[in-house]
Design an enzyme around this catalytic site. Structure first.
Site, PDB file in Angstrom:
ATOM      1  N   LYS A  14      60.241 -10.714 -13.790  1.00  0.00           N
ATOM      2  CA  LYS A  14      59.848 -10.611 -15.187  1.00  0.00           C
ATOM      3  C   LYS A  14      60.379 -11.820 -15.950  1.00  0.00           C
ATOM      4  O   LYS A  14      61.586 -12.038 -16.024  1.00  0.00           O
ATOM      5  CB  LYS A  14      60.403  -9.320 -15.805  1.00  0.00           C
ATOM      6  CG  LYS A  14      60.015  -9.111 -17.257  1.00  0.00           C
ATOM      7  CD  LYS A  14      60.590  -7.791 -17.783  1.00  0.00           C
ATOM      8  CE  LYS A  14      60.239  -7.570 -19.246  1.00  0.00           C
ATOM      9  NZ  LYS A  14      60.813  -6.299 -19.766  1.00  0.00           N
ATOM     10  N   ASP A 109      63.674   6.520 -25.119  1.00  0.00           N
ATOM     11  CA  ASP A 109      62.238   6.226 -25.146  1.00  0.00           C
ATOM     12  C   ASP A 109      61.571   6.702 -23.854  1.00  0.00           C
ATOM     13  O   ASP A 109      60.800   5.985 -23.230  1.00  0.00           O
ATOM     14  CB  ASP A 109      61.987   4.734 -25.346  1.00  0.00           C
ATOM     15  CG  ASP A 109      60.551   4.439 -25.795  1.00  0.00           C
ATOM     16  OD1 ASP A 109      59.897   5.355 -26.339  1.00  0.00           O
ATOM     17  OD2 ASP A 109      60.096   3.301 -25.610  1.00  0.00           O
TER      18      ASP A 109
END
Length: 210
Positions: A14, A109
């Site tokens: 990433k 989340d």
């Protein structure tokens, strides 16, 4: 994906542009949590490399795609998971959440977009799930949880009051369980205010069917 030439093993890479990191302290917190996390249902961050302009996160490669995509596909086909399959998924999710809470970490989340299948198995019921995205996570044993954070469909009533505990993850998991079984969200409407109103009142319909 990238490959380690010595081991032939593949990893996810990433790339994060430093100029796009709006909250560097929050980003560092996410990285710290992921580096320390060691659980079979939490995506593993192995190494970090840095250049002048970017950071490169070398992570466990999950080829199976997000849980949200699979739920959406099954809901469209009106072919939701069986209770046995959901129990298999939910056991993994709750095991990861329990691990986080024992370590003093609140995810904040939890949603199907932040859960990936490890492999491209046609038989999803035999696949492993990996929780990702700890950008909103916080160490609740040394920090008060008061920020109104999370995704609207999965946010707990306590979070809306800006005074809550790690149990907000349990609420989000309950919403996810409802979605896995029914293909619908318990708290849903056209307007955000209507959704939040239903969450505060804990108003939902168990008879909704896809």
């Amino acid at each position: 994906s990238i490959q380690n030439l010595k081991t032939s093993r593949y990893y996810a890479c990433k790339k994060v542009s430093k100029i796009n990191i709006l909250n560097y302290d929050r980003f560092k917190s996410e990285i710290s949590i992921m580096l320390k996390a060691d659980h079979p249902n939490i995506v593993k961050l192995y190494e970090i490399y840095e250049s002048n302009k970017s950071l490169y996160l070398i992570m466990e490669l999950c080829r199976g795609g997000p849980l949200f995509q699979k739920i959406t596909e099954r809901a469209q086909e009106k072919n939701m998971y069986s209770e046995k399959d959901v129990a298999h998924f939910f056991t993994q999710i709750m095991s990861a959440i329990e691990y986080c809470h024992i370590k003093g970490i609140c995810h904040r989340d939890l949603k199907p977009e932040n859960i990936l299948f490890l492999n491209e198995e046609e038989n999803e019921e035999k696949n492993s799930l990996k929780i990702i995205n700890f950008i909103f996570s916080k160490h609740f044993k040394i920090n008060k949880l008061s920020s109104k954070i999370g995704s609207i469909y999965y946010i707990s009533p306590e979070v809306l009051t800006k005074s809550y505990t790690e149990k907000c993850d349990i609420w989000s998991a309950g919403v996810l369980l409802f979605l896995l079984l029914s293909g619908t969200l318990p708290f849903n409407d056209k307007e955000d205010n209507e959704i939040l109103g239903k969450i505060k009142a804990c108003t939902y319909d168990m008879n909704n069917k896809i």
